[in-house]
Design an enzyme around this catalytic site. Structure first.
Site, PDB file in Angstrom:
ATOM      1  N   TRP A 104       0.828  -1.219   0.000  1.00  0.00           N
ATOM      2  CA  TRP A 104       0.000   0.000   0.000  1.00  0.00           C
ATOM      3  C   TRP A 104       0.852   1.253   0.000  1.00  0.00           C
ATOM      4  CZ3 TRP A 104      -4.193  -1.136  -2.065  1.00  0.00           C
ATOM      5  CH2 TRP A 104      -4.922  -2.278  -1.739  1.00  0.00           C
ATOM      6  N   ASP A 174      -1.841   6.520   6.518  1.00  0.00           N
ATOM      7  CA  ASP A 174      -2.890   5.640   5.998  1.00  0.00           C
ATOM      8  C   ASP A 174      -3.188   4.647   7.126  1.00  0.00           C
ATOM      9  OD1 ASP A 174      -4.416   3.659   4.834  1.00  0.00           O
ATOM     10  OD2 ASP A 174      -3.007   3.217   3.207  1.00  0.00           O
ATOM     11  N   LYS A 198     -12.345  -1.964   6.402  1.00  0.00           N
ATOM     12  CA  LYS A 198     -11.667  -2.890   7.310  1.00  0.00           C
ATOM     13  C   LYS A 198     -12.231  -2.741   8.723  1.00  0.00           C
ATOM     14  CE  LYS A 198      -8.584  -3.266   3.812  1.00  0.00           C
ATOM     15  NZ  LYS A 198      -7.975  -2.311   2.875  1.00  0.00           N
TER      16      LYS A 198
HETATM   17  C1  LIG Z   1      -7.290  -1.864   1.836  1.00  0.00           C
HETATM   18  C2  LIG Z   1      -6.240  -0.852   1.972  1.00  0.00           C
HETATM   19  C3  LIG Z   1      -6.066   0.181   1.038  1.00  0.00           C
HETATM   20  C4  LIG Z   1      -6.886   0.277  -0.227  1.00  0.00           C
HETATM   21  O1  LIG Z   1      -8.166   0.713   0.044  1.00  0.00           O
HETATM   22  P1  LIG Z   1      -9.212   1.026  -1.137  1.00  0.00           P
HETATM   23  O2  LIG Z   1     -10.332   1.620  -0.364  1.00  0.00           O
HETATM   24  O3  LIG Z   1      -9.529  -0.268  -1.782  1.00  0.00           O
HETATM   25  O4  LIG Z   1      -8.585   1.972  -2.073  1.00  0.00           O
HETATM   26  C5  LIG Z   1      -5.099   1.129   1.278  1.00  0.00           C
HETATM   27  N1  LIG Z   1      -4.324   1.074   2.370  1.00  0.00           N
HETATM   28  C6  LIG Z   1      -4.449   0.084   3.284  1.00  0.00           C
HETATM   29  C7  LIG Z   1      -3.564   0.063   4.480  1.00  0.00           C
HETATM   30  C8  LIG Z   1      -5.408  -0.897   3.111  1.00  0.00           C
HETATM   31  O5  LIG Z   1      -5.523  -1.879   4.017  1.00  0.00           O
END
Ligand SMILES: *Cc1c(COP(=O)(O)O)cnc(C)c1O
Length: 362
Positions: A104, A174, A198
């Site tokens: 990511w 993030d 999540k």
């Molecule tokens: C799942 C995830 C993403 C991607 O998320 P999207 O909403 O599908 O763009 C980005 N960063 C992390 C840490 C993730 O777990």
């Protein structure tokens, strides 16, 4: 067999709290007595306005977010934030510092490079992202546009247990896969974002927490929809927001408060993850895939020392009602995602299955 509970270990979209699902079901056709569903209501209606207001207030309460920060509900997933962060916060001529700790952050770095020079404060690629390392070793450039990290690496199973101090340089995180999993000091960050699917709710909404003064950096050439300032000015209602996803996120926030807030949630997450790591560490069949000091409490990754048994483990665990354990396609092995909503009983069921499987096959 037919009535055995199913425990959902998927990485995302992922398990949601049962009481939240039940409330959404009960209110689905007739939202709080209005005679139709919330999904069918205008985003400017008397039904939806308190929903978004309460979702914001509850997130602020849970995380202790001050007035100098905006709390936004955006679309485009966490992935759009990979581009919006440099698009809005890069200062021309000043490099952007990134901690590369997994897939990511690789994706985020790729977007940042479209806007300017990227400097890596750490890079785990050579060790296949099996550790994060010591944040005290990072060389923070006091002149950088910002410093960026991903607090929990969903695919590899590492998580920061300490954050770097970046002084006047804004720290951007993030937190898609560990937001609301533990208390933290929001004031350490210039901005935090998280795709909801999540730990916060269903897919379709991205939570963004940003210091309002930082959002003012945006260059005049950035399109309206892609500026944080637009969404701050319009209270996340510049265009039609994802109303149902925001409603679900709000129910999850209320559930988290009812659990006793983030301290109580952290204690449960510690209990669940320690139970699972203890099972892995005390066995000869299972082996963790990352450095013990950097282990994630959300995504527990492991392999079987006898790879020939992985197919059987996969099949039999699913048959036992333990679903979604296959590791990400890019890394293989197994991954148990045990987000806030995973009950302790789910982890207990997984541990019993793993012990029984080892006894039969080890
Ligand atoms: C799942 C995830 C993403 C991607 O998320 P999207 O909403 O599908 O763009 C980005 N960063 C992390 C840490 C993730 O777990």
């Amino acid at each position: 067999m037919a009535n055995q509970p199913v425990y959902n270990f998927n990485a995302g979209p992922a398990v949601l709290p049962k009481p939240v699902m039940e409330q959404a079901q009960a209110e689905f056709l007739d939202f709080r007595g209005c005679g139709y569903g919330l999904m069918e209501a205008s985003h400017r209606s008397a039904e939806f306005e308190p929903v978004i207001a309460e979702a914001e207030a509850d997130i602020r309460k849970l995380m202790g977010i001050g007035d100098e920060y905006a709390v936004l509900f955006l679309q485009g997933g966490a992935s759009l934030q990979f581009a919006m962060v440099p698009m809005n916060l890069h200062i021309p001529g000043k490099k952007m510092q990134y901690a590369n700790t997994g897939s990511w952050t690789e994706s985020a770095i790729k977007e940042a490079k479209l806007f300017g020079e990227v400097d890596l404060v750490c890079d785990g690629k050579a060790i296949n992202y099996t550790a994060i390392g010591d944040v005290a070793d990072w060389e923070i450039d006091p002149d950088a546009s910002y410093v960026y990290l991903c607090s929990n690496n969903t695919i590899f199973g590492t998580e920061y247990h300490e954050f770097p101090l970046t002084g006047d340089v804004p720290l951007i995180a993030d937190m898609s896969s560990d937001i609301l999993s533990r208390p933290l000091d929001v004031n350490l960050f210039g901005m935090i974002f998280a795709g909801a699917q999540k730990n916060l709710g269903p897919a379709g909404v991205t939570l963004v927490i940003i210091r309002k003064d930082l959002a003012q950096r945006v260059a005049p050439t950035v399109p309206t929809m892609l500026r944080y300032t637009t969404h701050i000015d319009k209270g996340s209602m510049f265009n039609t927001p994802p109303t149902f996803s925001i409603y679900m996120l709000g129910l999850v926030a209320k559930w988290a408060l009812a659990q006793g807030g983030l301290e109580a949630i952290e204690a449960r997450n510690a209990e669940k993850s320690e139970m699972l790591y203890e099972c892995i560490d005390s066995s000869r069949l299972y082996v963790g895939t990352v450095a013990a000091a950097d282990r994630s409490r959300m995504n527990v990754t492991f392999r079987l020392t006898n790879e020939a048994l992985e197919a059987a483990f996969n099949k039999q665990s699913a048959a036992a009602g333990l679903v979604g354990l296959k590791g990400h396609r890019s890394v293989g092995g197994f991954r148990a995602s045990i987000y806030n909503a995973m009950p302790v009983e789910g982890v207990e069921a997984l541990v019993s299955f793993m012990q029984e499987f080892e006894r039969k096959n080890g």
